[in-house]
Design a protein around this motif. Sequence first.
Motif, short mmCIF file in Angstrom:
data_model
loop_
_atom_site.label_atom_id
_atom_site.label_comp_id
_atom_site.label_asym_id
_atom_site.label_seq_id
_atom_site.Cartn_x
_atom_site.Cartn_y
_atom_site.Cartn_z
N ARG A 40 0.79 -1.20 0.24
CA ARG A 40 0.00 0.11 -0.02
C ARG A 40 0.90 1.19 0.11
O ARG A 40 1.74 1.44 0.69
CB ARG A 40 -0.82 -0.13 1.19
N ASN A 41 0.65 2.23 -0.89
CA ASN A 41 1.15 3.58 -0.91
C ASN A 41 0.44 4.58 -0.19
O ASN A 41 -0.70 4.58 -0.19
CB ASN A 41 1.45 3.84 -2.31
N SER A 42 1.14 5.38 0.66
CA SER A 42 0.55 6.49 1.14
C SER A 42 -0.16 7.62 0.34
O SER A 42 0.56 7.65 -0.60
CB SER A 42 1.47 6.91 2.52
N PRO A 43 -1.04 8.58 0.85
CA PRO A 43 -1.34 9.63 0.17
C PRO A 43 -0.12 10.49 -0.22
O PRO A 43 0.02 10.98 -1.40
CB PRO A 43 -2.19 10.39 0.79
N GLN A 44 0.92 10.75 0.71
CA GLN A 44 2.15 11.33 0.41
C GLN A 44 2.87 10.94 -0.68
O GLN A 44 3.53 11.61 -1.46
CB GLN A 44 2.75 11.55 1.88
N MET A 45 2.95 9.55 -0.79
CA MET A 45 3.79 8.95 -1.58
C MET A 45 3.16 9.35 -3.07
O MET A 45 3.92 9.57 -3.92
CB MET A 45 3.86 7.57 -1.42
N PHE A 46 1.97 8.89 -3.18
CA PHE A 46 1.28 9.40 -4.28
C PHE A 46 1.64 10.95 -4.80
O PHE A 46 1.78 10.94 -6.06
CB PHE A 46 -0.29 8.79 -4.53
N LEU A 47 1.21 11.69 -3.78
CA LEU A 47 1.31 13.16 -4.05
C LEU A 47 2.70 13.48 -4.70
O LEU A 47 2.85 13.93 -5.53
CB LEU A 47 0.90 13.81 -3.18
N SER A 48 3.88 12.78 -4.08
CA SER A 48 5.24 13.22 -4.79
C SER A 48 5.24 12.36 -6.07
O SER A 48 5.94 13.04 -6.92
CB SER A 48 6.18 12.60 -3.48
N CYS A 49 4.53 11.43 -6.37
CA CYS A 49 4.69 10.66 -7.70
C CYS A 49 4.18 11.31 -8.67
O CYS A 49 4.24 11.12 -10.05
CB CYS A 49 4.14 9.25 -7.49
N PHE A 50 3.10 12.18 -8.07
CA PHE A 50 2.47 13.10 -9.34
C PHE A 50 3.27 14.29 -9.76
O PHE A 50 2.84 14.97 -10.70
CB PHE A 50 1.09 13.56 -8.76
N ARG A 51 4.40 14.53 -9.11
CA ARG A 51 5.40 15.71 -9.28
C ARG A 51 6.67 15.20 -10.30
O ARG A 51 7.09 14.11 -9.90
CB ARG A 51 5.68 16.48 -8.03
N PRO A 52 7.20 15.88 -11.10
CA PRO A 52 8.37 15.65 -11.70
C PRO A 52 9.30 15.71 -10.69
O PRO A 52 9.40 16.41 -9.58
CB PRO A 52 8.75 16.67 -12.69
N PRO A 53 10.56 14.87 -11.01
CA PRO A 53 10.86 13.94 -12.17
C PRO A 53 10.14 12.93 -12.27
O PRO A 53 9.99 12.33 -13.23
CB PRO A 53 12.39 13.77 -11.87
N HIS A 54 9.28 12.38 -11.38
CA HIS A 54 8.36 11.26 -11.21
C HIS A 54 6.95 11.48 -12.07
O HIS A 54 6.81 12.53 -12.46
CB HIS A 54 7.82 11.01 -10.05
N LEU A 55 6.60 10.54 -12.80
CA LEU A 55 5.46 10.58 -13.65
C LEU A 55 4.37 9.66 -13.33
O LEU A 55 4.77 8.36 -13.16
CB LEU A 55 5.86 10.53 -15.08
N SER A 56 3.11 10.03 -13.09
CA SER A 56 1.93 9.02 -12.82
C SER A 56 1.15 9.16 -14.07
O SER A 56 0.51 10.10 -14.37
CB SER A 56 1.51 9.39 -11.59
#
Length: 172
Positions: A40-56
């Motif tokens: 399970r990924n936390s909301p904070q982890m998903f929010l960071s994955c929505f921002r560059p350099p990551h891409l969701s």
Amino acid sequence: MKIPYSEFNIRECTEGNLDAVLELQEETIARLPSEDLLRRNSPQMFLSCFRPPHLSIGAWYGEELAAICILYVPEDNAEDLAHLLDGIECAGMRTANYKLCIVREKYRGNGLQYHLGELIENEARKQGIALMCTTVSPDNPHSIRNMLSLGYRYNRTLEKYGYSRNLYYKFL
Ligand SMILES: CC(C)(COP(=O)(O)OP(=O)(O)OC[C@H]1O[C@@H](n2cnc3c(N)ncnc32)[C@H](O)[C@@H]1OP(=O)(O)O)[C@@H](O)C(=O)NCCC(=O)NCCS
């Protein structure tokens, strides 16, 4: 439900999609044959994955989020799966993780893990990333088959997050 790929609306996930992503994650975990298959990924982890350099990247069918796939570009060794590879020379290379793919149960069988995997690889190439890694549970044949189809190679099986995981890599 068989749906042509062209009928999905493919777009980047942003903060406004957080609730939909969390709902997809919870529905999926609730229906897994074993909780070991997906961390399970936390909301904070998903929010960071929505921002560059990551891409969701999300695939929507109508108003519903059908799938999500995440490129994660680690900032340190702790998150960088490439450092766990055995016998693979990658010193000095930019590396990233194929972090996660979830396809909602009713949309499975439309190749979404494969198609979204290609899209995050394209983004990784644009960022100059030369090596992608991912982990998959040995008990997840569907995901393993898709990673091998994408050209990932098996490296070794290790303990990660308290679970057994196969480690795969792909040079871009
Ligand atoms: C792994 C996963 C992403 C694959 O979804 P997908 O891209 O839709 O799968 P495919 O299109 O390759 O499916 C190929 C076939 O396997 C079947 N299949 C896929 N995942 C399946 C599952 N979890 N259980 C049973 N059958 C599954 C499909 O129905 C399809 O069958 P068909 O050829 O008879 O139509 C999806 O099963 C999933 O989200 N699982 C839960 C989360 C997870 O394990 N993610 C991967 C680790 S990050």
